[in-house]
Design a protein around this motif. Structure first.
Motif, PDB file in Angstrom:
ATOM      1  N   ARG A  32       0.825  -1.214   0.000  1.00  0.00           N
ATOM      2  CA  ARG A  32       0.000   0.000   0.000  1.00  0.00           C
ATOM      3  C   ARG A  32       0.854   1.257   0.000  1.00  0.00           C
ATOM      4  O   ARG A  32       0.555   2.206  -0.727  1.00  0.00           O
ATOM      5  CB  ARG A  32      -0.955  -0.008   1.193  1.00  0.00           C
ATOM      6  CG  ARG A  32      -2.031  -1.048   0.984  1.00  0.00           C
ATOM      7  CD  ARG A  32      -3.232  -0.826   1.827  1.00  0.00           C
ATOM      8  NE  ARG A  32      -4.257  -1.769   1.392  1.00  0.00           N
ATOM      9  CZ  ARG A  32      -5.092  -2.369   2.202  1.00  0.00           C
ATOM     10  NH1 ARG A  32      -5.061  -2.115   3.496  1.00  0.00           N
ATOM     11  NH2 ARG A  32      -5.987  -3.211   1.734  1.00  0.00           N
ATOM     12  N   VAL A  33       1.902   1.271   0.797  1.00  0.00           N
ATOM     13  CA  VAL A  33       2.759   2.459   0.846  1.00  0.00           C
ATOM     14  C   VAL A  33       3.430   2.681  -0.509  1.00  0.00           C
ATOM     15  O   VAL A  33       3.451   3.800  -1.028  1.00  0.00           O
ATOM     16  CB  VAL A  33       3.808   2.348   1.982  1.00  0.00           C
ATOM     17  CG1 VAL A  33       4.852   3.450   1.873  1.00  0.00           C
ATOM     18  CG2 VAL A  33       3.123   2.390   3.345  1.00  0.00           C
ATOM     19  N   ILE A  34       3.947   1.618  -1.111  1.00  0.00           N
ATOM     20  CA  ILE A  34       4.621   1.763  -2.412  1.00  0.00           C
ATOM     21  C   ILE A  34       3.637   2.247  -3.479  1.00  0.00           C
ATOM     22  O   ILE A  34       3.962   3.114  -4.276  1.00  0.00           O
ATOM     23  CB  ILE A  34       5.307   0.444  -2.820  1.00  0.00           C
ATOM     24  CG1 ILE A  34       6.519   0.205  -1.915  1.00  0.00           C
ATOM     25  CG2 ILE A  34       5.711   0.457  -4.294  1.00  0.00           C
ATOM     26  CD1 ILE A  34       7.132  -1.179  -2.034  1.00  0.00           C
ATOM     27  N   ARG A  35       2.436   1.705  -3.482  1.00  0.00           N
ATOM     28  CA  ARG A  35       1.458   2.099  -4.499  1.00  0.00           C
ATOM     29  C   ARG A  35       0.875   3.488  -4.276  1.00  0.00           C
ATOM     30  O   ARG A  35       0.554   4.191  -5.229  1.00  0.00           O
ATOM     31  CB  ARG A  35       0.319   1.077  -4.554  1.00  0.00           C
ATOM     32  CG  ARG A  35       0.686  -0.215  -5.240  1.00  0.00           C
ATOM     33  CD  ARG A  35      -0.533  -1.054  -5.572  1.00  0.00           C
ATOM     34  NE  ARG A  35      -1.501  -1.131  -4.497  1.00  0.00           N
ATOM     35  CZ  ARG A  35      -1.617  -2.151  -3.640  1.00  0.00           C
ATOM     36  NH1 ARG A  35      -0.818  -3.186  -3.741  1.00  0.00           N
ATOM     37  NH2 ARG A  35      -2.527  -2.134  -2.702  1.00  0.00           N
ATOM     38  N   GLU A  36       0.709   3.900  -3.029  1.00  0.00           N
ATOM     39  CA  GLU A  36      -0.052   5.117  -2.737  1.00  0.00           C
ATOM     40  C   GLU A  36       0.789   6.312  -2.275  1.00  0.00           C
ATOM     41  O   GLU A  36       0.247   7.413  -2.139  1.00  0.00           O
ATOM     42  CB  GLU A  36      -1.116   4.829  -1.662  1.00  0.00           C
ATOM     43  CG  GLU A  36      -2.089   3.722  -2.014  1.00  0.00           C
ATOM     44  CD  GLU A  36      -2.968   4.030  -3.212  1.00  0.00           C
ATOM     45  OE1 GLU A  36      -3.213   5.223  -3.502  1.00  0.00           O
ATOM     46  OE2 GLU A  36      -3.417   3.079  -3.870  1.00  0.00           O
ATOM     47  N   ALA A  37       2.081   6.125  -2.058  1.00  0.00           N
ATOM     48  CA  ALA A  37       2.915   7.226  -1.556  1.00  0.00           C
ATOM     49  C   ALA A  37       2.841   8.425  -2.487  1.00  0.00           C
ATOM     50  O   ALA A  37       2.848   8.281  -3.707  1.00  0.00           O
ATOM     51  CB  ALA A  37       4.357   6.761  -1.405  1.00  0.00           C
TER      52      ALA A  37
END
Length: 99
Positions: free
Chosen positions: A29-34
């Motif tokens: 999630r962090v990689i996709r949404e940062a």
């Protein structure tokens, strides 16, 4: 860990980073949404990222961009794939015959 709404806009969820499944989901999630480098720097650990890179479910363009920027991730992926495939029995390997 609880992610801010701009990273995890689903139902409120607290990630248990001691649990591999939760850690993988949080990293995905962090990689996709940062939206900023700070989003990444404050939530991702380089050692954890390297050790779990191959297991992360990421869009192909995101994976390619990260591996281009951080070649050690691509190397880790290639090494893991080699180890995985070298453990698969080849023709003539130990097979169980049906009776």
């Amino acid at each position: 860990m609880v992610l801010p709404r701009h990273l995890d806009w689903g139902p409120h969820y607290e990630y248990d980073l001691a649990d591999d499944a939760d850690a993988l989901l949080m990293y995905e999630r962090v990689i996709r949404e940062a939206q900023t480098p700070e989003d990444l720097h404050t939530r991702l650990n380089a050692d954890v990222l390297r050790s779990h890179w191959r297991a992360l479910f990421l869009p192909a363009p995101a994976r390619a961009a990260w591996e281009s920027r951080f070649p050690e991730l691509a190397s880790a992926s290639a090494a893991a794939a080699y180890i995985h495939h070298s453990n698969i029995p080849q023709h003539g390997g130990n097979r169980v015959s049906p009776r």
